[in-house]
Design a protein around this motif. Structure first.
Motif, PDB file in Angstrom:
ATOM      1  N   MET A   1       7.564  -0.406 -19.900  1.00  0.00           N
ATOM      2  CA  MET A   1       8.224   0.022 -18.677  1.00  0.00           C
ATOM      3  C   MET A   1       8.185   1.535 -18.527  1.00  0.00           C
ATOM      4  N   SER A   2       7.394   2.208 -19.333  1.00  0.00           N
ATOM      5  CA  SER A   2       7.281   3.649 -19.257  1.00  0.00           C
ATOM      6  C   SER A   2       6.776   4.055 -17.883  1.00  0.00           C
ATOM      7  N   GLY A   3       7.378   5.119 -17.353  1.00  0.00           N
ATOM      8  CA  GLY A   3       6.942   5.637 -16.068  1.00  0.00           C
ATOM      9  C   GLY A   3       7.766   5.175 -14.901  1.00  0.00           C
ATOM     10  N   ALA A   4       8.528   4.102 -15.067  1.00  0.00           N
ATOM     11  CA  ALA A   4       9.375   3.611 -13.983  1.00  0.00           C
ATOM     12  C   ALA A   4      10.597   4.517 -13.819  1.00  0.00           C
ATOM     13  N   HIS A   5      11.149   4.511 -12.627  1.00  0.00           N
ATOM     14  CA  HIS A   5      12.349   5.300 -12.341  1.00  0.00           C
ATOM     15  C   HIS A   5      13.418   4.338 -11.822  1.00  0.00           C
ATOM     16  N   THR A   6      14.537   4.240 -12.534  1.00  0.00           N
ATOM     17  CA  THR A   6      15.599   3.306 -12.178  1.00  0.00           C
ATOM     18  C   THR A   6      16.629   3.986 -11.297  1.00  0.00           C
ATOM     19  N   ILE A   7      16.970   3.336 -10.178  1.00  0.00           N
ATOM     20  CA  ILE A   7      18.003   3.834  -9.272  1.00  0.00           C
ATOM     21  C   ILE A   7      18.895   2.667  -8.877  1.00  0.00           C
ATOM     22  N   GLU A   8      19.974   2.982  -8.194  1.00  0.00           N
ATOM     23  CA  GLU A   8      20.863   1.946  -7.674  1.00  0.00           C
ATOM     24  C   GLU A   8      20.724   1.886  -6.158  1.00  0.00           C
ATOM     25  N   LEU A   9      20.495   0.672  -5.647  1.00  0.00           N
ATOM     26  CA  LEU A   9      20.446   0.416  -4.214  1.00  0.00           C
ATOM     27  C   LEU A   9      21.383  -0.732  -3.891  1.00  0.00           C
ATOM     28  N   ALA A  10      22.270  -0.531  -2.952  1.00  0.00           N
ATOM     29  CA  ALA A  10      23.183  -1.586  -2.505  1.00  0.00           C
ATOM     30  C   ALA A  10      23.910  -2.239  -3.678  1.00  0.00           C
ATOM     31  N   GLY A  11      24.266  -1.440  -4.690  1.00  0.00           N
ATOM     32  CA  GLY A  11      24.973  -1.959  -5.849  1.00  0.00           C
ATOM     33  C   GLY A  11      24.107  -2.659  -6.866  1.00  0.00           C
ATOM     34  N   GLU A  12      22.797  -2.653  -6.670  1.00  0.00           N
ATOM     35  CA  GLU A  12      21.869  -3.303  -7.597  1.00  0.00           C
ATOM     36  C   GLU A  12      20.996  -2.254  -8.279  1.00  0.00           C
ATOM     37  N   SER A  13      20.720  -2.468  -9.552  1.00  0.00           N
ATOM     38  CA  SER A  13      19.789  -1.620 -10.282  1.00  0.00           C
ATOM     39  C   SER A  13      18.364  -2.096  -9.999  1.00  0.00           C
ATOM     40  N   VAL A  14      17.514  -1.191  -9.511  1.00  0.00           N
ATOM     41  CA  VAL A  14      16.123  -1.530  -9.247  1.00  0.00           C
ATOM     42  C   VAL A  14      15.236  -0.471  -9.893  1.00  0.00           C
ATOM     43  N   MET A  15      14.001  -0.850 -10.144  1.00  0.00           N
ATOM     44  CA  MET A  15      13.047   0.044 -10.788  1.00  0.00           C
ATOM     45  C   MET A  15      11.914   0.348  -9.815  1.00  0.00           C
ATOM     46  N   LEU A  16      11.683   1.632  -9.590  1.00  0.00           N
ATOM     47  CA  LEU A  16      10.546   2.078  -8.792  1.00  0.00           C
ATOM     48  C   LEU A  16       9.377   2.292  -9.748  1.00  0.00           C
ATOM     49  N   LEU A  17       8.275   1.619  -9.493  1.00  0.00           N
ATOM     50  CA  LEU A  17       7.183   1.572 -10.458  1.00  0.00           C
ATOM     51  C   LEU A  17       6.023   2.466 -10.025  1.00  0.00           C
ATOM     52  N   PRO A  18       5.382   3.147 -10.978  1.00  0.00           N
ATOM     53  CA  PRO A  18       4.230   3.992 -10.627  1.00  0.00           C
ATOM     54  C   PRO A  18       3.077   3.203 -10.022  1.00  0.00           C
ATOM     55  N   GLU A  19       3.087   1.897 -10.241  1.00  0.00           N
ATOM     56  CA  GLU A  19       2.055   1.040  -9.637  1.00  0.00           C
ATOM     57  C   GLU A  19       2.319   0.779  -8.159  1.00  0.00           C
ATOM     58  N   LYS A  20       3.324   1.463  -7.587  1.00  0.00           N
ATOM     59  CA  LYS A  20       3.663   1.395  -6.151  1.00  0.00           C
ATOM     60  C   LYS A  20       4.310   0.060  -5.779  1.00  0.00           C
ATOM     61  N   ALA A  21       5.156  -0.418  -6.652  1.00  0.00           N
ATOM     62  CA  ALA A  21       5.927  -1.626  -6.400  1.00  0.00           C
ATOM     63  C   ALA A  21       7.361  -1.384  -6.857  1.00  0.00           C
ATOM     64  N   LEU A  22       8.234  -2.308  -6.525  1.00  0.00           N
ATOM     65  CA  LEU A  22       9.643  -2.243  -6.932  1.00  0.00           C
ATOM     66  C   LEU A  22       9.961  -3.489  -7.736  1.00  0.00           C
ATOM     67  N   TYR A  23      10.754  -3.312  -8.798  1.00  0.00           N
ATOM     68  CA  TYR A  23      11.181  -4.457  -9.604  1.00  0.00           C
ATOM     69  C   TYR A  23      12.698  -4.555  -9.575  1.00  0.00           C
TER      70      TYR A  23
END
Length: 217
Positions: free
Chosen positions: A1-23
């Motif tokens: 999971m290296s390179g991903a950036h984790t943020i909170e949206l609408a009370g949920e933890s999501v990961m922004l991925l360098p592959e240009k997707a969200l997890y």
């Protein structure tokens, strides 16, 4: 999971991925915008000499994500198919082979403007077709960013890129744009281009390099 950036949206933890997707870890869901299968084939049909192999590149990019993130579902935020040329035998064959290797994976497609012209994907791909907004948890999955929805909107359509400049040179990088009520995802496809954006008040920009997501504004 290296390179991903984790943020909170609408009370949920999501990961922004360098592959240009969200997890979305809690729901084991990958979110992908604007993959545009068949775009290169559509250009070639018009006599434009563009590279081959973009369908394979897109499928391999999905495979790399699935190898790292334990997803049970992919939500495509519209423009899965670029045009009717995407129904070509070779394109469909490659996608069908990929689907056969991932039979238990749930696929959901929120119809985008290109999907309406191209028509729904072949039934053999086993994709659930929905119209925007498609709501799950606190999120409203859309193609167009300005759709009215009760939930926090995750959308595509724009293909956002952000220009980073120094005194001597500049570079345009795909980016995620997050505001109080919506996030626009970068385009995932291998042959899709980008639209330069300038964030407005209340928006944050996260650029995606090949190996890292960085907050820049």
């Amino acid at each position: 999971m290296s390179g991903a950036h984790t943020i909170e949206l609408a009370g949920e933890s999501v990961m922004l991925l360098p592959e240009k997707a969200l997890y979305w870890p809690r729901e084991r869901t990958l979110v992908v915008a604007d993959i545009h299968f068949g775009k290169a084939a559509a250009f070639r049909a018009l006599g434009v000499p563009v590279p081959r192999g973009t369908t394979t590149q897109n499928l391999e990019a999905l495979d790399r994500l699935l190898a790292v993130y334990p997803a049970t579902r992919i939500v495509f935020l519209g423009d899965f198919l670029h045009a009717r040329a995407a129904h070509a035998k070779a394109t469909l064959g490659a996608m069908a082979e990929w689907r056969a290797r991932n039979p238990g994976l749930s696929l959901v497609l929120v119809r985008g403007n290109h999907d309406l012209h191209a028509g729904d994907p072949a039934a053999v791909l086993g994709i659930e077709m929905v119209d925007e907004p498609f709501e799950a948890g606190p999120f409203a999955f859309c193609h167009h960013p300005d759709i009215a929805a009760d939930g926090y909107v995750l959308a595509g359509h724009v293909h956002p890129v952000f220009r980073i400049a120094t005194r001597l040179e500049s570079v345009r990088l795909p980016c995620f744009v997050a505001g109080p009520r919506r996030m626009i995802l970068p385009s995932f496809g291998a042959f899709t281009g980008g639209h330069a954006i300038e964030p407005v008040a209340g928006e944050r920009v996260y650029v995606a390099t090949e190996v890292q997501v960085h907050p820049v504004r």
